[in-house]
Design an enzyme around this catalytic site. Sequence first.
Site, PDB file in Angstrom:
ATOM      1  N   HIS A  83       0.822  -1.268  -0.048  1.00  0.00           N
ATOM      2  CA  HIS A  83      -0.118   0.024   0.040  1.00  0.00           C
ATOM      3  C   HIS A  83       0.834   1.432   0.174  1.00  0.00           C
ATOM      4  CE1 HIS A  83       0.244  -0.097   4.688  1.00  0.00           C
ATOM      5  NE2 HIS A  83       0.589   1.072   4.262  1.00  0.00           N
TER       6      HIS A  83
ATOM      7  N   ASP B 193       0.411  -7.712   1.688  1.00  0.00           N
ATOM      8  CA  ASP B 193       0.632  -6.318   1.743  1.00  0.00           C
ATOM      9  C   ASP B 193       2.216  -6.172   1.793  1.00  0.00           C
ATOM     10  OD1 ASP B 193       0.360  -3.564   1.770  1.00  0.00           O
ATOM     11  OD2 ASP B 193      -0.219  -3.185   3.902  1.00  0.00           O
TER      12      ASP B 193
ATOM     13  N   SER C 126       4.689   2.790   7.770  1.00  0.00           N
ATOM     14  CA  SER C 126       4.317   1.727   6.923  1.00  0.00           C
ATOM     15  C   SER C 126       5.655   1.431   6.001  1.00  0.00           C
ATOM     16  CB  SER C 126       3.179   1.750   5.951  1.00  0.00           C
ATOM     17  OG  SER C 126       2.110   1.534   6.689  1.00  0.00           O
TER      18      SER C 126
END
Length: 345
Positions: free
Chosen positions: A85, A116, A198
């Site tokens: 993402h 992910d 992230s």
Amino acid sequence: MRRLIRVVACGVCAGVLLSGCTSGDSDNSSRNTATGVPVGAAATAETFEEVVRDVLPSIAQINTAGGLGSGVVYDDDGHIVTNAHVVGAETTFTVTFATGGNPVTASLVATYQPDDLAVIKVDGDLPVEPASFGDSGDLAVGELVLAMGSPLGLSASVTNGIVSALGRTVTEPATTTAPATTIADMIQTSAAINPGNSGGALVDMDKEVIGIPTLAATDEELGGAAPGIGFAISSDTVKRIVDQIVRDGRVTDSGRAALDIVVRTVADGESNLIGVGVVETIQGGAAADAGIQAGDVITKINDTDTPTVTKLNEVLASLSPGDEVTVTFRRGGDTETVRVTLGQR
């Protein structure tokens, strides 16, 4: 009243890009005179500083057209692991490192949305050393950890916490570039994880990356973050997926169980959730081979109810390809069960 907690991906975020700094050596730590090892609070502080000094240079800030995220240098060939993402639909990136220097360009190798994860590769020479990835299977609840990345664009930032829980199965919400996905074997940590973290690193006191920070919990009752609840993809999962991408350019053995169907959540006329409707079965797939058809509504896997697609994905995340399960479903007005040998996603 039960409080509703949900998780949000902590990836691409727009923000001011500021340079951080690493800590220097402590000059006031106390040591055990017999061993020379720091003791008490000074031991923790000095250990943190040493871990940061050794690992932080391997943490990258990945800049995209839509914002930024973090990454970890994976090997000497210039591969950087991050979240899918974070990269979104883009294929080229600008990367900076905590050590400073000019930004470098990088190109997408591949993404793997179900876990992910994504791998990008620096174009040209790599200006830093790769990080060392440890074995998350050796972790214990209560271990000290540091989260490293670029939260809110603050590059080279470090937060500390502990391993709060292991083996969590967490559903990541859909984004504009990726569908919702359920990730198993996640590490729960109290180290602060914010937008921009992230794809960065969750690091243990052995200076090894043991997770990739990915999700933070939010408290919908309060309308904001749920402090002290974040999630990282385990390093065992990261190594298994990234090694395949580096070697083959794609994931060839996901280890994720699948029914090989296209589905949607089904509700009755009063909006009560009743199960997962089968929109399409893949020819030769697990469900089709067991006799499940489009139009069937799956209500249970083994002894676990599956009122939503999210719940079905959580159940499948706890299983493995080749497992045999009992699937309960509705067809017309009848309830039926079949044995299904799960495929691989």
